[in-house]
Design a protein around this motif. Structure first.
Motif, PDB file in Angstrom:
ATOM      1  N   LEU A 120      41.506  33.467   1.858  1.00 27.63           N
ATOM      2  CA  LEU A 120      40.605  33.185   2.972  1.00 27.63           C
ATOM      3  C   LEU A 120      39.151  33.320   2.537  1.00 27.63           C
ATOM      4  N   LEU A 121      38.839  34.390   1.812  1.00 26.69           N
ATOM      5  CA  LEU A 121      37.458  34.632   1.412  1.00 26.69           C
ATOM      6  C   LEU A 121      36.967  33.578   0.419  1.00 26.69           C
ATOM      7  N   GLU A 122      37.862  33.069  -0.418  1.00 27.79           N
ATOM      8  CA  GLU A 122      37.478  31.991  -1.340  1.00 27.79           C
ATOM      9  C   GLU A 122      37.130  30.729  -0.551  1.00 27.79           C
ATOM     10  N   ALA A 123      37.930  30.435   0.463  1.00 20.04           N
ATOM     11  CA  ALA A 123      37.641  29.268   1.297  1.00 20.04           C
ATOM     12  C   ALA A 123      36.309  29.435   2.016  1.00 20.04           C
ATOM     13  N   MET A 124      36.017  30.659   2.474  1.00 19.68           N
ATOM     14  CA  MET A 124      34.748  30.921   3.147  1.00 19.68           C
ATOM     15  C   MET A 124      33.567  30.691   2.217  1.00 19.68           C
ATOM     16  N   GLU A 125      33.689  31.133   0.975  1.00 18.31           N
ATOM     17  CA  GLU A 125      32.577  31.068   0.025  1.00 18.31           C
ATOM     18  C   GLU A 125      32.410  29.669  -0.550  1.00 18.31           C
ATOM     19  N   GLU A 126      33.512  29.042  -0.965  1.00 18.63           N
ATOM     20  CA  GLU A 126      33.440  27.766  -1.666  1.00 18.63           C
ATOM     21  C   GLU A 126      33.525  26.559  -0.731  1.00 18.63           C
ATOM     22  N   ARG A 127      33.950  26.792   0.523  1.00 20.39           N
ATOM     23  CA  ARG A 127      34.151  25.706   1.483  1.00 20.39           C
ATOM     24  C   ARG A 127      35.152  24.668   0.969  1.00 20.39           C
TER      25      ARG A 127
END
Length: 326
Positions: A120-127
């Motif tokens: 989830l946090l990777e998706a938040m950061e990298e979009r």
């Protein structure tokens, strides 16, 4: 209508459906304008889901709710490649998960294991997300509102401080006042009696995503003077070098805010100024967003915990000690 008028109408419409949480609604709109993600912390039943649903119904946006559990897998939220039969032939296609929405309500994020939290946090950061070597871009309008319960810690996986730093703001919800709670009861009775009439009313006001993008451009154009930059940096440095400001602060703060804290202060202060119809940032705009932007970026010492001092109290002391520009 201007973008500011539309956003004020959006805030007022959400406030009609969610009573007694005006500050929370405003901070969610700040996150929307600043293109950041929010971490909501509250006891159960304080309208977290209702607030996000009301926002999604007023926006031309898709809402996804993910209930985090200890047995959740990363592919459950990101999606996975699935075998399909097309005209008698087998094809592997990517099946998007619930992350491919505009407003993502990540319920009880601290109940999911580290791999799911990291996805989830990777998706938040990298979009974007990567599955089987292929990258898939997330929608342009993409905001995660994650929640966690502060009282139930059994069976949870607390977010590390470095991962919490990815959230633009940490928003705290409290109980409504007695007056607001009585209004909540009347509102719910009216909704039950009308059998969905209030939901129909919500759908009558739908804000296009283009208005949000136009508002973000206006927010980015809000003027920030060198004096405000200095004040903002001084607040951040006070968390890193507390001994220069106060003996108690030196005892209470173990680790200060990262550069993301300063970036978040700048973005949220500009959004706050824009929502108030200003074309410049004042010290009051910075002070208005200090607590939600920085409270989760401070690591308090054992002395602070022993003294019963919270992150908000530490920030109150910092605001008292750091000089306001003239």
């Amino acid at each position: 209508m201007t973008a500011l008028t539309d956003l004020n109408a959006l805030q007022a419409s959400i406030a009609e459906a969610v009573l007694g949480q005006d500050q929370v609604i405003r901070q969610i709109l700040l996150g929307l304008l600043a293109n950041g993600h929010l971490l909501l912390e509250s006891l159960p039943g304080l309208a977290k889901t209702r607030t996000v649903k009301a926002l999604a119904k007023h926006l031309d946006a898709k809402m996804s709710r993910i209930q985090f559990t200890p047995d959740l897998l990363p592919s459950d939220i990101t999606g996975a490649e699935v075998l399909h039969q097309v005209e008698g032939k087998n094809e592997i296609r990517f099946q998007p998960g619930p992350l491919f929405g505009n407003l993502i309500l990540a319920d009880e994020i601290n109940r999911a294991p580290a791999k799911v939290q990291a996805a989830l946090l990777e998706a938040m950061e990298e979009r974007q997300i990567t599955v089987a070597g292929n990258s898939h871009a997330l929608p342009e309008l993409f905001i995660v509102v994650a929640t966690q319960n502060p009282i139930e810690q059994e069976g949870t996986y607390p977010l590390p401080e470095a991962q919490m730093d990815r959230f633009l703001m940490k928003v705290l919800l409290d109980y409504p006042s007695a007056e607001n709670e009585s209004q909540v009861l009347r509102l719910l009775r009216n909704e039950e009696f009308a059998q969905g009439a209030s939901t129909t009313l919500v759908k009558n006001f739908t804000l296009p995503q283009e208005v949000i993008f136009a508002a973000r451009k206006e927010v980015s154009a809000v003027h920030v003077s060198p004096a405000i930059d200095t004040y903002l940096i001084d607040l951040i440095n006070a968390t890193r070098h507390p001994a220069d400001y106060d003996e108690d602060l030196a005892r209470w703060i173990a680790i200060g805010a990262s550069p993301r804290g300063g970036i978040g202060l700048d973005r949220c202060a500009r959004a706050d100024a824009w929502l108030q119809g200003q074309d410049f940032v004042s010290p009051d705009n910075v002070r208005a967003v200090v607590h939600p932007v920085l409270r989760h970026r401070l690591q308090l010492s054992y002395d602070a915990v022993a003294d019963g001092v919270s992150a908000d109290q530490v920030l109150d002391r910092i605001l008292d000690k750091v000089a306001i520009p003239a």
